[in-house]
Design a protein around this motif. Structure first.
Motif, PDB file in Angstrom:
ATOM      1  N   VAL A  82       0.910  -1.331  -0.081  1.00 34.16           N
ATOM      2  CA  VAL A  82      -0.046  -0.052  -0.032  1.00 34.16           C
ATOM      3  C   VAL A  82       0.928   1.263   0.067  1.00 34.16           C
ATOM      4  O   VAL A  82       1.588   1.365   0.965  1.00 34.16           O
ATOM      5  CB  VAL A  82      -0.889  -0.009   1.092  1.00 34.16           C
ATOM      6  CG1 VAL A  82      -1.777   1.192   1.242  1.00 34.16           C
ATOM      7  CG2 VAL A  82      -1.805  -1.311   1.362  1.00 34.16           C
ATOM      8  N   SER A  84       0.906   4.534   0.821  1.00 37.77           N
ATOM      9  CA  SER A  84       0.090   5.476   1.795  1.00 37.77           C
ATOM     10  C   SER A  84       0.415   6.755   1.550  1.00 37.77           C
ATOM     11  O   SER A  84      -0.598   7.507   1.347  1.00 37.77           O
ATOM     12  CB  SER A  84       0.287   5.242   3.279  1.00 37.77           C
ATOM     13  OG  SER A  84      -0.532   5.671   4.217  1.00 37.77           O
ATOM     14  N   GLY A  86       0.178   8.822  -1.241  1.00 39.34           N
ATOM     15  CA  GLY A  86      -0.408   8.272  -2.555  1.00 39.34           C
ATOM     16  C   GLY A  86      -0.200   9.237  -3.774  1.00 39.34           C
ATOM     17  O   GLY A  86      -0.380   9.083  -4.919  1.00 39.34           O
ATOM     18  N   THR A 133      -5.371   5.763  -2.680  1.00 42.36           N
ATOM     19  CA  THR A 133      -4.761   6.579  -1.589  1.00 42.36           C
ATOM     20  C   THR A 133      -4.518   7.951  -2.297  1.00 42.36           C
ATOM     21  O   THR A 133      -4.422   8.001  -3.573  1.00 42.36           O
ATOM     22  CB  THR A 133      -3.456   5.837  -1.081  1.00 42.36           C
ATOM     23  OG1 THR A 133      -2.595   5.695  -2.296  1.00 42.36           O
ATOM     24  CG2 THR A 133      -3.477   4.807  -0.234  1.00 42.36           C
ATOM     25  N   GLY A 139      -3.827   5.204   3.826  1.00 41.59           N
ATOM     26  CA  GLY A 139      -3.147   4.117   3.621  1.00 41.59           C
ATOM     27  C   GLY A 139      -2.895   3.108   4.745  1.00 41.59           C
ATOM     28  O   GLY A 139      -3.159   1.574   4.554  1.00 41.59           O
ATOM     29  N   ALA A 161       3.462  -1.128   3.988  1.00 40.94           N
ATOM     30  CA  ALA A 161       3.077   0.316   3.450  1.00 40.94           C
ATOM     31  C   ALA A 161       3.984   1.113   3.656  1.00 40.94           C
ATOM     32  O   ALA A 161       4.915   0.801   4.588  1.00 40.94           O
ATOM     33  CB  ALA A 161       1.845   0.440   4.617  1.00 40.94           C
TER      34      ALA A 161
END
Length: 293
Positions: A82, A84, A86, A133, A139, A161
């Motif tokens: 992920v 986070s 973004g 995100t 995230g 992440a």
């Protein structure tokens, strides 16, 4: 400038020592830096500072650590990543293309009308994106939920992440950290892109984060510090994070915003921005020189 196919052809065979793994990641990261700068220049917008600080971490994950299959991007047993932070899609999209989730040529559509390569990643458009995100603070909570699902199901996938350090000023991040520690999510690893800059200012002048490692430990996390631009150190830390454990792990990666481009390094003004023609040529020359050292 080495092309993507040249890098891929070097992936097969050879030793899997830490040194050889780090050399491959370093080459991929250099390609990513050059490619994401082209994307930003062509699009006329982007976030080069954070993209460049995160590149070595993202390259280490996508080109060595993550158990993923671009031909089957929703495989139930895949590792999850992920992004986070973004807004740093230059780093993410170049890694996804380099890993084979879509053709490199699609990077040329970055931020264009009807492109799948939005300014913030969208899982409904692009294979390899785990969750949408962009607004900061989302995230890590999602990654924590994914890790809880894996814990409940007894699955063996790992969840990673990548967060910005300025993003840690969001309360939702610490709610997720507290819950992850409470659940003992040994399948969850957070990497903090600790470049000490956010939009317009230094993190410690805006809302101080230190002592950052102690804060994570207080929430029940294992914590490690690493040079976020040293592929060998990153891979060693991520290897440790993949070992069975009973606590979530936080890797605080000390980085430099704009890493690899001298006039961008440690400059808050390059949180977003577009190099002019002369700056772009200088950036490519510096990255070429670094790769040839």
């Amino acid at each position: 400038m080495e092309n993507l196919e040249g890098l891929r052809s070097g992936d097969q065979g050879g030793s899997r020592t830490l040194e050889s793994r780090a050399a491959r990641v370093r080459a991929r990261a250099n390609w990513m830096r050059r490619r994401l700068l082209k994307m930003i220049v062509d699009a006329g917008q982007g976030h080069p500072g954070g993209d460049l600080s995160a590149t070595d971490v993202v390259a280490s994950l996508y080109f060595d650590i993550l158990r993923i299959d671009p031909a089957n991007p929703r495989a139930p047993d895949r590792d999850r990543f992920v992004m986070s932070k973004g807004h740093c899609t230059g780093a993410l999209y170049s890694a996804l293309a380099g890993a084979g989730f879509f053709a490199e040529a699609e990077l040329d559509t970055y931020l264009q009308p009807s492109s799948r390569l939005n300014g913030h990643p969208n899982r409904n458009y692009l294979p390899g994106v785990e969750t949408n995100t962009g607004p900061l603070g989302h995230g890590l909570p999602v990654a924590t939920g994914i890790a809880v699902a894996g814990q409940i199901d007894g699955a063996d996938y790992r969840v990673f992440a990548l967060t910005g350090d300025g993003e840690l000023q969001e309360g939702s991040m610490w709610e997720a950290a507290m819950f992850a520690g409470h659940r003992g999510l040994g399948n969850l690893t957070v990497i903090v892109d600790r470049n000490r800059l956010q939009q317009g200012a230094r993190t410690e002048d805006t809302n101080a984060l230190e002592p950052l490692a102690d804060k994570w430990r207080a929430f029940g996390w294992e914590v490690a510090g690493v040079d976020g631009h040293d592929p060998a150190a990153l891979l060693a830390a991520l290897d440790d994070a993949c070992l069975p454990r009973s606590k979530p792990r936080c890797i605080i990666a000390s980085t430099i915003k704009g890493k690899g481009v001298s006039f961008m390094e440690d400059q808050a003004g390059w949180h977003h921005g577009v190099p002019n023609a002369g700056q772009y040529a200088q950036a490519l020359a510096e990255l070429d020189a670094e790769m040839n050292r």
